[in-house]
Design a protein around this motif. Structure first.
Motif, mmCIF file in Angstrom:
data_model
loop_
_atom_site.group_PDB
_atom_site.id
_atom_site.type_symbol
_atom_site.label_atom_id
_atom_site.label_comp_id
_atom_site.label_asym_id
_atom_site.label_seq_id
_atom_site.Cartn_x
_atom_site.Cartn_y
_atom_site.Cartn_z
ATOM 1 N N PRO A 30 0.257 1.720 -15.468
ATOM 2 C CA PRO A 30 -0.662 0.530 -15.723
ATOM 3 C C PRO A 30 -0.386 -0.646 -14.749
ATOM 4 O O PRO A 30 0.747 -0.920 -14.374
ATOM 5 C CB PRO A 30 -0.290 0.266 -17.135
ATOM 6 C CG PRO A 30 0.044 1.488 -17.611
ATOM 7 C CD PRO A 30 0.528 2.235 -16.501
ATOM 8 N N GLY A 31 -1.434 -1.077 -14.236
ATOM 9 C CA GLY A 31 -1.255 -2.457 -13.382
ATOM 10 C C GLY A 31 -1.061 -2.361 -11.958
ATOM 11 O O GLY A 31 -1.060 -3.105 -11.042
ATOM 12 N N VAL A 32 -1.058 -0.940 -11.524
ATOM 13 C CA VAL A 32 -0.641 -0.477 -10.027
ATOM 14 C C VAL A 32 -1.962 0.207 -9.503
ATOM 15 O O VAL A 32 -2.768 0.853 -10.020
ATOM 16 C CB VAL A 32 0.330 0.546 -10.070
ATOM 17 C CG1 VAL A 32 0.643 0.900 -8.427
ATOM 18 C CG2 VAL A 32 1.633 -0.106 -10.501
ATOM 19 N N GLY A 33 -2.366 -0.565 -8.377
ATOM 20 C CA GLY A 33 -3.554 -0.122 -7.577
ATOM 21 C C GLY A 33 -4.865 -0.529 -8.337
ATOM 22 O O GLY A 33 -5.860 0.362 -8.178
ATOM 23 N N GLU A 34 -4.740 -1.821 -8.954
ATOM 24 C CA GLU A 34 -5.982 -2.140 -9.669
ATOM 25 C C GLU A 34 -7.088 -2.409 -8.649
ATOM 26 O O GLU A 34 -8.357 -2.398 -9.456
ATOM 27 C CB GLU A 34 -5.631 -3.211 -10.345
ATOM 28 C CG GLU A 34 -4.556 -3.031 -11.498
ATOM 29 C CD GLU A 34 -5.287 -2.060 -12.910
ATOM 30 O OE1 GLU A 34 -6.454 -2.447 -12.967
ATOM 31 O OE2 GLU A 34 -4.692 -1.241 -13.341
ATOM 32 N N SER A 35 -6.828 -2.699 -7.536
ATOM 33 C CA SER A 35 -7.912 -3.073 -6.506
ATOM 34 C C SER A 35 -8.923 -1.765 -6.228
ATOM 35 O O SER A 35 -10.127 -1.942 -5.767
ATOM 36 C CB SER A 35 -7.430 -3.512 -5.226
ATOM 37 O OG SER A 35 -6.581 -2.475 -4.619
ATOM 38 N N VAL A 66 0.834 -1.250 0.006
ATOM 39 C CA VAL A 66 0.018 -0.061 0.017
ATOM 40 C C VAL A 66 0.990 1.247 -0.020
ATOM 41 O O VAL A 66 0.632 2.204 -0.732
ATOM 42 C CB VAL A 66 -0.889 -0.084 1.341
ATOM 43 C CG1 VAL A 66 -1.651 1.245 1.172
ATOM 44 C CG2 VAL A 66 -2.025 -0.966 0.879
ATOM 45 N N LYS A 67 1.904 1.335 0.799
ATOM 46 C CA LYS A 67 2.867 2.273 0.934
ATOM 47 C C LYS A 67 3.382 2.506 -0.664
ATOM 48 O O LYS A 67 3.583 3.803 -1.135
ATOM 49 C CB LYS A 67 3.904 2.279 1.862
ATOM 50 C CG LYS A 67 3.312 2.360 3.495
ATOM 51 C CD LYS A 67 4.575 2.106 4.444
ATOM 52 C CE LYS A 67 4.125 2.053 5.649
ATOM 53 N NZ LYS A 67 5.173 2.031 6.523
ATOM 54 N N TRP A 68 3.833 1.647 -1.333
ATOM 55 C CA TRP A 68 4.551 1.571 -2.568
ATOM 56 C C TRP A 68 3.376 2.346 -3.467
ATOM 57 O O TRP A 68 3.895 3.111 -4.491
ATOM 58 C CB TRP A 68 4.793 0.050 -2.801
ATOM 59 C CG TRP A 68 5.488 0.071 -4.233
ATOM 60 C CD1 TRP A 68 6.715 0.658 -4.893
ATOM 61 C CD2 TRP A 68 4.853 -0.570 -5.518
ATOM 62 N NE1 TRP A 68 6.722 0.447 -6.147
ATOM 63 C CE2 TRP A 68 5.669 -0.499 -6.848
ATOM 64 C CE3 TRP A 68 3.453 -1.144 -5.672
ATOM 65 C CZ2 TRP A 68 5.411 -0.777 -7.760
ATOM 66 C CZ3 TRP A 68 3.094 -1.659 -7.017
ATOM 67 C CH2 TRP A 68 4.085 -1.510 -7.918
ATOM 68 N N VAL A 69 2.169 1.953 -3.514
ATOM 69 C CA VAL A 69 1.288 2.387 -4.490
ATOM 70 C C VAL A 69 1.056 3.970 -4.094
ATOM 71 O O VAL A 69 1.080 4.656 -5.251
ATOM 72 C CB VAL A 69 -0.083 1.747 -4.347
ATOM 73 C CG1 VAL A 69 -1.146 2.235 -5.159
ATOM 74 C CG2 VAL A 69 -0.021 0.310 -4.611
ATOM 75 N N ILE A 70 1.001 4.215 -2.942
ATOM 76 C CA ILE A 70 0.616 5.783 -2.577
ATOM 77 C C ILE A 70 1.758 6.413 -2.903
ATOM 78 O O ILE A 70 1.566 7.800 -3.378
ATOM 79 C CB ILE A 70 0.456 5.714 -0.872
ATOM 80 C CG1 ILE A 70 -0.732 5.158 -0.541
ATOM 81 C CG2 ILE A 70 0.399 7.248 -0.607
ATOM 82 C CD1 ILE A 70 -0.827 4.868 1.284
ATOM 83 N N SER A 71 2.867 6.044 -2.777
ATOM 84 C CA SER A 71 4.356 6.794 -3.175
ATOM 85 C C SER A 71 4.153 7.213 -4.648
ATOM 86 O O SER A 71 4.918 7.951 -5.088
ATOM 87 C CB SER A 71 5.522 5.940 -2.795
ATOM 88 O OG SER A 71 5.595 4.718 -3.852
ATOM 89 N N GLN A 72 3.459 6.394 -5.422
ATOM 90 C CA GLN A 72 3.390 6.607 -6.907
ATOM 91 C C GLN A 72 2.425 7.565 -7.436
ATOM 92 O O GLN A 72 2.229 7.995 -8.527
ATOM 93 C CB GLN A 72 3.280 5.361 -7.575
ATOM 94 C CG GLN A 72 4.623 4.469 -7.635
ATOM 95 C CD GLN A 72 4.397 3.225 -8.141
ATOM 96 O OE1 GLN A 72 4.603 3.161 -9.306
ATOM 97 N NE2 GLN A 72 3.930 2.013 -7.572
ATOM 98 N N VAL A 73 1.566 8.049 -6.392
ATOM 99 C CA VAL A 73 0.504 9.195 -6.560
ATOM 100 C C VAL A 73 1.072 10.478 -6.645
ATOM 101 O O VAL A 73 1.570 10.637 -5.314
ATOM 102 C CB VAL A 73 -0.740 8.983 -5.650
ATOM 103 C CG1 VAL A 73 -1.828 10.007 -6.061
ATOM 104 C CG2 VAL A 73 -1.283 7.563 -5.879
ATOM 105 N N PRO A 74 1.297 11.313 -7.454
ATOM 106 C CA PRO A 74 1.751 12.589 -7.574
ATOM 107 C C PRO A 74 0.811 13.554 -6.612
ATOM 108 O O PRO A 74 -0.380 13.198 -6.364
ATOM 109 C CB PRO A 74 1.551 13.215 -8.743
ATOM 110 C CG PRO A 74 0.884 12.381 -9.609
ATOM 111 C CD PRO A 74 0.429 11.137 -8.765
ATOM 112 N N GLU A 75 1.325 14.511 -6.125
ATOM 113 C CA GLU A 75 0.628 15.486 -5.163
ATOM 114 C C GLU A 75 -0.564 16.008 -5.962
ATOM 115 O O GLU A 75 -0.480 16.515 -6.955
ATOM 116 C CB GLU A 75 1.428 16.550 -4.603
ATOM 117 C CG GLU A 75 0.894 17.740 -3.794
ATOM 118 C CD GLU A 75 1.671 18.571 -3.419
ATOM 119 O OE1 GLU A 75 1.266 19.941 -2.760
ATOM 120 O OE2 GLU A 75 2.987 18.623 -3.459
#
Length: 375
Positions: free
Chosen positions: A269-274, A251-260
């Motif tokens: 693509p393929g990240v945070g699909e849930s 979850v932390k890894w996915v959050i880290s890829q979301v820009p401000e």
């Protein structure tokens, strides 16, 4: 003119409306709800008011118990934020359908206590429900009871009143006609879009929790970094409810890829699909107010740190002062914060209502003095 108007708060929850009216100079007599944890929070924070557990579906019993609890004090103002659930339309002047029980409770309380004024808050969708017929039904009901009712032309935006959050709410305000009241005018915005309070100005002074999960009581380790933070800290020596969430590495890894300021649409693509719905993986922007705070805590993330906001951070974004402590489990606390009306928004409406009450009282007194002179 310095007399404090008395208030009861129906469907009070933890006390967002009440806190705003306290800040506006009113005397709260009671908050009424059916949620135990919310009432514990209310009792702890709204000093001098009774926190009453009553089933407002059974309004006759509830009203009788409220009257007993407030020791027959006169009620000047009734405020309420009833949930919009199962609202039906049976006629332009008939709100008494059994499916409208939550609103009927407010109607009956106003009928019984005959306050000088009342205020009802609800979600913006109430204005357009049944193509506006429900809004008109509510107006008609109270007008027929002898109240001059004003409704927001468009929902009030909390950010316009110093709240670091894009939250919209509609309001009904009524004054008793036989007291000579004119129609109420809602407060003008205090801020424009260029001067909205961003999330960083709201919460940047709170501990980051990068190396710890925090606790229910913490010390301030940073100086306030904005006027808003100074305001939130008034009369507070410690930080309550600043407990982080222990996210998984994924979850932390996915959050880290979301820009401000971004959301799930900005993920590779393929990240945070849930989670792919509208609010999923939303990271706040430091320079803009937050999205509407909800009762959960899974979809919005800190503008800088890779975690969901704490209860205290969300409370700051709702404009609850730091001295306001939330009780119950963390899930219950999040629900209380998310369900609340931002106190600064409530304060703005409350101050305008008080100004209206004061002006009418002054006019009434002047008229009475003239009559005495003539006699």
């Amino acid at each position: 003119m310095n007399e404090k108007y008395t208030v009861i708060d129906l469907f009070s929850g933890a006390g967002g409306l009440s806190q705003g009216f306290v800040q506006a100079g009113y005397k709260l007599l009671a908050g009424i709800d059916f949620d135990d944890a919310a009432l514990q929070t209310y009792a702890h924070n709204i000093k001098g008011a009774k926190a009453l557990k009553e089933d407002l579906f059974n309004e006759e019993v509830a009203i009788r118990n409220i009257e007993k609890a407030i020791s027959n004090n006169e009620v000047d103002v009734i405020i309420a934020g009833p949930p919009c659930q199962g609202f039906s339309l049976t006629g332009s002047r008939d709100i008494n359908d059994s499916r409208n029980k939550l609103y009927v409770a407010v109607v009956h309380a106003v009928q019984h206590f005959r306050p000088k004024a009342f205020m009802i808050e609800n979600v913006p969708g109430m204005a357009t429900l049944y193509k506006g017929a429900v809004k008109q039904q509510i107006i008609n009901t109270f007008e027929d009871m002898g109240y001059a009712v004003t409704v927001t032309d468009s929902p009030l935006l909390a950010a316009d009143y110093g709240v670091p959050q894009f939250r919209k709410r509609m309001f009904f305000v009524g004054y008793r006609k036989n007291l000579g009241y004119d129609y109420f005018k809602f407060p003008e915005p205090l801020l424009d879009a260029e001067h909205y309070i961003g999330t960083a100005d709201a919460i940047s002074d709170l501990p980051s929790l990068v190396d710890e999960l925090g606790s229910e009581i913490m010390d301030y380790i940073n100086e306030p970094q904005s006027d808003y933070q100074k305001l939130m800290r008034i009369d507070s020596d410690v930080i309550f409810n600043h407990v982080g969430t222990n996210h998984t590495k994924e979850v932390k890894w996915v959050i880290s890829q979301v820009p401000e300021g971004g959301n799930h649409k900005d993920l590779p693509p393929g990240v945070g699909e849930s989670r792919k719905f509208n609010e999923a993986w939303t990271r706040y922007h430091s320079k803009r107010p937050s999205k509407t705070i909800d009762t959960g805590h899974r979809n919005h993330f800190h503008y800088k740190w890779n975690r969901v906001p704490t209860v205290r951070e969300n409370a700051r974004l709702q404009s609850f002062p730091d001295r306001f402590k939330f009780l119950g489990t963390k899930t219950q606390q999040n629900k209380q914060v998310g369900n609340a009306v931002p106190p600064l928004l409530a304060q703005a409406v409350g101050l305008k209502m008080k100004e209206h009450l004061d002006s009418i009282k002054k006019v009434s007194k002047e008229v009475a003095n003239e009559e005495v002179k003539q006699y």
